[in-house]
Scaffold this active site. Sequence first.
Site, PDB file in Angstrom:
ATOM      1  N   SER A 144       0.837  -1.209   0.000  1.00  0.00           N
ATOM      2  CA  SER A 144       0.000   0.000   0.000  1.00  0.00           C
ATOM      3  C   SER A 144       0.864   1.249   0.000  1.00  0.00           C
ATOM      4  O   SER A 144       1.967   1.251   0.573  1.00  0.00           O
ATOM      5  CB  SER A 144      -0.886   0.011   1.248  1.00  0.00           C
ATOM      6  OG  SER A 144      -1.539   1.267   1.347  1.00  0.00           O
ATOM      7  N   TYR A 156      -1.956  -0.782  10.563  1.00  0.00           N
ATOM      8  CA  TYR A 156      -2.083  -1.230   9.172  1.00  0.00           C
ATOM      9  C   TYR A 156      -0.855  -0.814   8.361  1.00  0.00           C
ATOM     10  O   TYR A 156      -0.267  -1.622   7.644  1.00  0.00           O
ATOM     11  CB  TYR A 156      -3.361  -0.640   8.572  1.00  0.00           C
ATOM     12  CG  TYR A 156      -3.537  -0.873   7.087  1.00  0.00           C
ATOM     13  CD1 TYR A 156      -3.920  -2.125   6.605  1.00  0.00           C
ATOM     14  CD2 TYR A 156      -3.344   0.158   6.170  1.00  0.00           C
ATOM     15  CE1 TYR A 156      -4.095  -2.342   5.234  1.00  0.00           C
ATOM     16  CE2 TYR A 156      -3.518  -0.044   4.811  1.00  0.00           C
ATOM     17  CZ  TYR A 156      -3.899  -1.297   4.346  1.00  0.00           C
ATOM     18  OH  TYR A 156      -4.075  -1.501   2.988  1.00  0.00           O
TER      19      TYR A 156
HETATM   20  P1  NAP Z   1     -11.305  -6.017   0.304  1.00  0.00           P
HETATM   21  O1  NAP Z   1     -12.181  -5.476  -0.756  1.00  0.00           O
HETATM   22  O2  NAP Z   1     -11.613  -5.747   1.730  1.00  0.00           O
HETATM   23  O3  NAP Z   1     -11.197  -7.614   0.068  1.00  0.00           O
HETATM   24  C1  NAP Z   1     -10.454  -8.369   0.971  1.00  0.00           C
HETATM   25  C2  NAP Z   1     -10.272  -9.775   0.463  1.00  0.00           C
HETATM   26  O4  NAP Z   1      -9.406 -10.454   1.390  1.00  0.00           O
HETATM   27  C3  NAP Z   1     -11.551 -10.583   0.398  1.00  0.00           C
HETATM   28  O5  NAP Z   1     -11.416 -11.541  -0.636  1.00  0.00           O
HETATM   29  C4  NAP Z   1     -11.580 -11.287   1.758  1.00  0.00           C
HETATM   30  O6  NAP Z   1     -12.280 -12.531   1.767  1.00  0.00           O
HETATM   31  C5  NAP Z   1     -10.101 -11.541   1.998  1.00  0.00           C
HETATM   32  N1  NAP Z   1      -9.790 -11.558   3.428  1.00  0.00           N
HETATM   33  C6  NAP Z   1      -9.842 -10.511   4.295  1.00  0.00           C
HETATM   34  N2  NAP Z   1      -9.513 -10.934   5.527  1.00  0.00           N
HETATM   35  C7  NAP Z   1      -9.243 -12.257   5.430  1.00  0.00           C
HETATM   36  C8  NAP Z   1      -8.868 -13.251   6.364  1.00  0.00           C
HETATM   37  N3  NAP Z   1      -8.704 -12.983   7.660  1.00  0.00           N
HETATM   38  N4  NAP Z   1      -8.711 -14.505   5.912  1.00  0.00           N
HETATM   39  C9  NAP Z   1      -8.894 -14.804   4.611  1.00  0.00           C
HETATM   40  N5  NAP Z   1      -9.256 -13.913   3.666  1.00  0.00           N
HETATM   41  C10 NAP Z   1      -9.425 -12.656   4.090  1.00  0.00           C
HETATM   42  O7  NAP Z   1      -9.793  -5.548   0.124  1.00  0.00           O
HETATM   43  P2  NAP Z   1      -9.105  -4.723  -1.076  1.00  0.00           P
HETATM   44  O8  NAP Z   1      -9.387  -3.290  -0.873  1.00  0.00           O
HETATM   45  O9  NAP Z   1      -9.405  -5.370  -2.369  1.00  0.00           O
HETATM   46  O10 NAP Z   1      -7.565  -4.934  -0.697  1.00  0.00           O
HETATM   47  C11 NAP Z   1      -6.760  -5.893  -1.356  1.00  0.00           C
HETATM   48  C12 NAP Z   1      -5.308  -5.590  -1.042  1.00  0.00           C
HETATM   49  O11 NAP Z   1      -4.973  -4.287  -1.506  1.00  0.00           O
HETATM   50  C13 NAP Z   1      -4.977  -5.587   0.445  1.00  0.00           C
HETATM   51  O12 NAP Z   1      -3.680  -6.100   0.635  1.00  0.00           O
HETATM   52  C14 NAP Z   1      -4.989  -4.122   0.807  1.00  0.00           C
HETATM   53  O13 NAP Z   1      -4.201  -3.846   1.943  1.00  0.00           O
HETATM   54  C15 NAP Z   1      -4.396  -3.537  -0.452  1.00  0.00           C
HETATM   55  N6  NAP Z   1      -4.688  -2.123  -0.664  1.00  0.00           N
HETATM   56  C16 NAP Z   1      -5.967  -1.699  -0.854  1.00  0.00           C
HETATM   57  C17 NAP Z   1      -6.205  -0.352  -1.076  1.00  0.00           C
HETATM   58  C18 NAP Z   1      -7.579   0.189  -1.330  1.00  0.00           C
HETATM   59  O14 NAP Z   1      -7.707   1.418  -1.449  1.00  0.00           O
HETATM   60  N7  NAP Z   1      -8.610  -0.633  -1.414  1.00  0.00           N
HETATM   61  C19 NAP Z   1      -5.144   0.557  -1.075  1.00  0.00           C
HETATM   62  C20 NAP Z   1      -3.863   0.089  -0.867  1.00  0.00           C
HETATM   63  C21 NAP Z   1      -3.648  -1.256  -0.670  1.00  0.00           C
HETATM   64  P3  NAP Z   1     -13.881 -12.610   2.125  1.00  0.00           P
HETATM   65  O15 NAP Z   1     -14.606 -12.082   0.917  1.00  0.00           O
HETATM   66  O16 NAP Z   1     -14.138 -14.054   2.345  1.00  0.00           O
HETATM   67  O17 NAP Z   1     -14.086 -11.757   3.314  1.00  0.00           O
END
Ligand code: NAP
Length: 255
Positions: A144, A156
Amino acid sequence: MTGLTGKTALVTGASRGIGRAIAERLGAEGALVAVHYGSNDSAARDVVATIRSNGGQAFPVRAELGVDGDVDTLFAGLETGLDGRPLDILVNNAAIQDYDATIEAATEKQYEHVFAVNVRAPLFITQRALTLMPNGGRIINVSSGVTWFAIPEVVYSMSKGALNVLTRSLAHTQGARGITVNTVSPGVTETDMNAWLSDGEAAQAIAGLAALGRVGKPADIGDVVVFFASDDARWVTGQVLEVNGGLFLGPRVER
Ligand code: NAP
């Protein structure tokens, strides 16, 4: 086209958001995709069905990360689905954000949980994945931009800093096997993790911070992850690529 026909891939957290976009693109490029998720069965089923309906191959792997035995559960499902095939591509994407874990309010329990999901799990998933990965494999960690811009949720951002360090060390040690290891570092992206973006004013304010003038979409990130998974990125390892539409490049002043 990156041409991943015949390759296999594991994407953690592939049921929603950025992981879903990565899994769908890998599937479209011909890889057999293990769609890992924690608990949302219907979302994972939907991703697998979408990949298959586009002519690709995928199977779901349910394993809650951050609990005892998480990596064993994940690899039991993964190895069943791979049915003896190696694992060519690992994408460590799953993570959680805890908006309460600030310097003032963070508890040890919150810290342990965020680090168990965001740091411990990718470390030990990678350790196991390396035993299934042939020479020339690919590892991509999703970190991130909070590793270089400050946010109040320090637990985080610390966890994502650890992931960047993991990338560099792994790239160094796995180079002899021709395995590349890179970090893709998204900026603010429209996913469930950022439910606060549904407030139009907040979204507009964030869009105004990026040179390209909008909030990121999951596919903006997924496409870059797939580049790192492809042969086109064979000479890139140990790098962090910021994928954020030009976030905080400088003051945006009208002249
Ligand atoms: P998200 O929409 O919240 O989706 C999270 C995913 O991870 C879902 O598939 C969820 O599964 C799974 N997950 C969460 N906790 C888990 C656990 N304890 N065990 C197993 N699976 C788990 O997240 P996102 O925004 O796409 O983020 C994806 C990545 O990008 C992450 O590493 C995040 O830190 C990074 N990131 C995101 C952003 C942003 O703005 N969104 C920015 C920078 C970095 P379920 O569906 O089963 O819950």
